[in-house]
Design a protein around this motif. Structure first.
Motif, PDB file in Angstrom:
ATOM      1  N   ILE A   1       0.952  -1.086  -0.006  1.00  0.00           N
ATOM      2  CA  ILE A   1       0.077  -0.189   0.132  1.00  0.00           C
ATOM      3  C   ILE A   1       0.982   1.162  -0.153  1.00  0.00           C
ATOM      4  N   ALA A   2       1.992   1.085   0.915  1.00  0.00           N
ATOM      5  CA  ALA A   2       2.632   2.485   0.804  1.00  0.00           C
ATOM      6  C   ALA A   2       3.281   2.765  -0.548  1.00  0.00           C
ATOM      7  N   MET A   3       3.621   1.813  -1.288  1.00  0.00           N
ATOM      8  CA  MET A   3       4.226   1.749  -2.773  1.00  0.00           C
ATOM      9  C   MET A   3       3.077   2.600  -3.647  1.00  0.00           C
ATOM     10  N   LEU A   4       1.680   1.908  -3.558  1.00  0.00           N
ATOM     11  CA  LEU A   4       0.709   2.475  -4.395  1.00  0.00           C
ATOM     12  C   LEU A   4       0.533   3.641  -3.844  1.00  0.00           C
ATOM     13  N   MET A   5       0.672   4.091  -2.763  1.00  0.00           N
ATOM     14  CA  MET A   5       0.227   5.526  -2.172  1.00  0.00           C
ATOM     15  C   MET A   5       1.405   6.361  -2.636  1.00  0.00           C
ATOM     16  N   GLY A   6       2.481   5.966  -2.520  1.00  0.00           N
ATOM     17  CA  GLY A   6       3.663   6.807  -3.141  1.00  0.00           C
ATOM     18  C   GLY A   6       3.654   7.226  -4.535  1.00  0.00           C
ATOM     19  N   TYR A   7       3.066   6.459  -5.316  1.00  0.00           N
ATOM     20  CA  TYR A   7       2.768   6.897  -6.639  1.00  0.00           C
ATOM     21  C   TYR A   7       1.909   8.026  -6.817  1.00  0.00           C
ATOM     22  N   GLU A   8       0.729   8.062  -6.034  1.00  0.00           N
ATOM     23  CA  GLU A   8      -0.020   9.406  -6.059  1.00  0.00           C
ATOM     24  C   GLU A   8       0.611  10.381  -5.321  1.00  0.00           C
ATOM     25  N   LEU A   9       1.263  10.231  -4.236  1.00  0.00           N
ATOM     26  CA  LEU A   9       1.909  11.513  -3.553  1.00  0.00           C
ATOM     27  C   LEU A   9       2.986  11.955  -4.565  1.00  0.00           C
ATOM     28  N   THR A  10       3.821  11.372  -5.268  1.00  0.00           N
ATOM     29  CA  THR A  10       4.581  11.744  -6.054  1.00  0.00           C
ATOM     30  C   THR A  10       4.070  12.366  -7.417  1.00  0.00           C
ATOM     31  N   ARG A  11       2.888  12.487  -7.620  1.00  0.00           N
ATOM     32  CA  ARG A  11       2.184  12.716  -9.007  1.00  0.00           C
ATOM     33  C   ARG A  11       2.669  14.008  -9.401  1.00  0.00           C
ATOM     34  N   ASP A  12       2.933  15.041  -8.436  1.00  0.00           N
ATOM     35  CA  ASP A  12       3.276  16.481  -9.042  1.00  0.00           C
ATOM     36  C   ASP A  12       4.543  16.855  -8.860  1.00  0.00           C
ATOM     37  N   LEU A  13       5.578  16.034  -9.106  1.00  0.00           N
ATOM     38  CA  LEU A  13       6.892  16.179  -9.017  1.00  0.00           C
ATOM     39  C   LEU A  13       7.417  16.771 -10.363  1.00  0.00           C
ATOM     40  N   PRO A  14       8.027  17.891 -10.150  1.00  0.00           N
ATOM     41  CA  PRO A  14       8.339  18.589 -11.340  1.00  0.00           C
ATOM     42  C   PRO A  14       9.279  17.690 -12.457  1.00  0.00           C
ATOM     43  N   LEU A  15       9.053  17.705 -13.601  1.00  0.00           N
ATOM     44  CA  LEU A  15       9.856  17.208 -14.793  1.00  0.00           C
ATOM     45  C   LEU A  15      10.725  18.332 -15.365  1.00  0.00           C
ATOM     46  N   GLU A  16      11.910  17.867 -15.909  1.00  0.00           N
ATOM     47  CA  GLU A  16      12.637  18.835 -16.811  1.00  0.00           C
ATOM     48  C   GLU A  16      13.227  18.072 -18.154  1.00  0.00           C
ATOM     49  N   ASP A  17      13.710  18.798 -19.064  1.00  0.00           N
ATOM     50  CA  ASP A  17      13.876  18.134 -20.327  1.00  0.00           C
ATOM     51  C   ASP A  17      15.455  17.991 -20.229  1.00  0.00           C
ATOM     52  N   VAL A  18      15.613  16.468 -20.653  1.00  0.00           N
ATOM     53  CA  VAL A  18      17.141  16.207 -20.866  1.00  0.00           C
ATOM     54  C   VAL A  18      17.287  15.647 -22.410  1.00  0.00           C
ATOM     55  N   THR A  19      18.545  15.710 -22.662  1.00  0.00           N
ATOM     56  CA  THR A  19      18.665  15.099 -24.060  1.00  0.00           C
ATOM     57  C   THR A  19      19.410  13.858 -23.657  1.00  0.00           C
ATOM     58  N   ILE A  20      18.852  12.686 -24.460  1.00  0.00           N
ATOM     59  CA  ILE A  20      19.442  11.238 -24.130  1.00  0.00           C
ATOM     60  C   ILE A  20      19.561  10.838 -25.691  1.00  0.00           C
ATOM     61  N   ASP A  21      20.339   9.734 -25.914  1.00  0.00           N
ATOM     62  CA  ASP A  21      20.513   9.091 -26.990  1.00  0.00           C
ATOM     63  C   ASP A  21      20.011   7.625 -26.796  1.00  0.00           C
ATOM     64  N   THR A  22      18.753   7.393 -27.500  1.00  0.00           N
ATOM     65  CA  THR A  22      18.180   6.171 -27.469  1.00  0.00           C
ATOM     66  C   THR A  22      19.042   5.495 -28.749  1.00  0.00           C
ATOM     67  N   PRO A  23      18.903   3.918 -28.907  1.00  0.00           N
ATOM     68  CA  PRO A  23      19.798   3.200 -29.867  1.00  0.00           C
ATOM     69  C   PRO A  23      19.209   3.991 -31.425  1.00  0.00           C
ATOM     70  N   ILE A  24      18.196   4.614 -31.276  1.00  0.00           N
ATOM     71  CA  ILE A  24      17.905   4.863 -32.823  1.00  0.00           C
ATOM     72  C   ILE A  24      18.326   6.284 -33.008  1.00  0.00           C
TER      73      ILE A  24
END
Ligand code: PRP
Ligand code: URA
Length: 209
Positions: free
Chosen positions: A36-59
């Protein structure tokens, strides 16, 4: 104003009902609490900010998004809060873990502090304070005061079962802290236990009944 988030996803509610059953033993109780802690953690972290990063995929190269900003700390209130740490850490393995030791005096039901060890950079982290039971709210409120005295400014409180009395106490004392719970129960009994609740969470986790 502090918000109360009741995370009543069917999986969480189902697992919590098994935990409430007095026939459920410590092993299952512990496993379900972490799930349950893991499932609740999913909701609790829903609003964490994201940033753009550049990565290389195999393609090819792409702009991808990754979590940015403040790092997390998980702080269980001993003992019972320990039962939620593994579940949360499986979601956020890099989170640091602090510990706050409080027990309720059996006569007065007031919390007594006996331990506090926090990551050195706790004031720069988003803190998830965890304890399965929010009863009178004394323990959670004192733990929040201890965290703030050490410079924490971004704190969320996560529990499993809350009583209306505890929600009110935390909201009155700490209007800046959101509360996340899997259930809001009816009331406290004369021993300040949550009704219907699940009994003594620490005893059920550690088999000290
Ligand atoms: C329980 C629970 C909370 C507290 C809640 O701990 O885990 O910390 O009571 O009650 P409150 O909201 O009225 O303060 P307890 O004191 O039984 O200690 P334990 O976890 O070591 O068993
Ligand atoms: N602590 C518990 O473990 N359970 C309650 O119902 C109240 C406080």
């Amino acid at each position: 104003m502090s918000q109360l988030h009741i995370i009543n996803h069917p999986l969480i509610t189902h697992k919590l009902s098994i935990m409430r059953n007095k026939k459920t033993g410590s092993k299952d109780f512990r496993e379900l609490l972490n799930e349950i802690a893991m499932l609740m953690g999913y909701e609790l972290t829903r609003d964490l900010p994201l940033e753009d990063v550049t990565i290389d995929t195999p393609i090819q190269k792409m702009k991808a998004k990754m979590i940015s900003g403040k790092k997390l700390a998980i702080v269980p209130i001993l003992r019972a809060g320990l039962g939620m740490v593994d579940g949360l850490q499986s979601l956020v393995p890099v989170a640091k873990v602090g510990h706050i030791g409080l027990y309720r005096d059996p006569e007065t039901h007031k919390p007594v502090e006996y331990y506090c060890k926090l990551p050195l950079d706790i004031e720069d982290r988003i803190v998830i304070l965890v304890d399965p039971m929010l009863a009178t709210g004394g323990s959670a409120s004192d733990a929040l005061t201890m965290l703030k005295a050490r410079g924490c400014k971004h704190i969320r409180f996560m529990c499993l079962v809350a009583a209306p009395e505890g929600v009110k106490k935390v909201q009155d004392d700490h209007p800046d802290v959101d509360i996340y719970t899997a259930a809001l129960d009816e009331r406290l009994n004369e021993h300040a236990y949550i009704v219907p609740g699940l009994g003594d969470a620490g005893d059920r986790i550690f088999g000290t009944l």
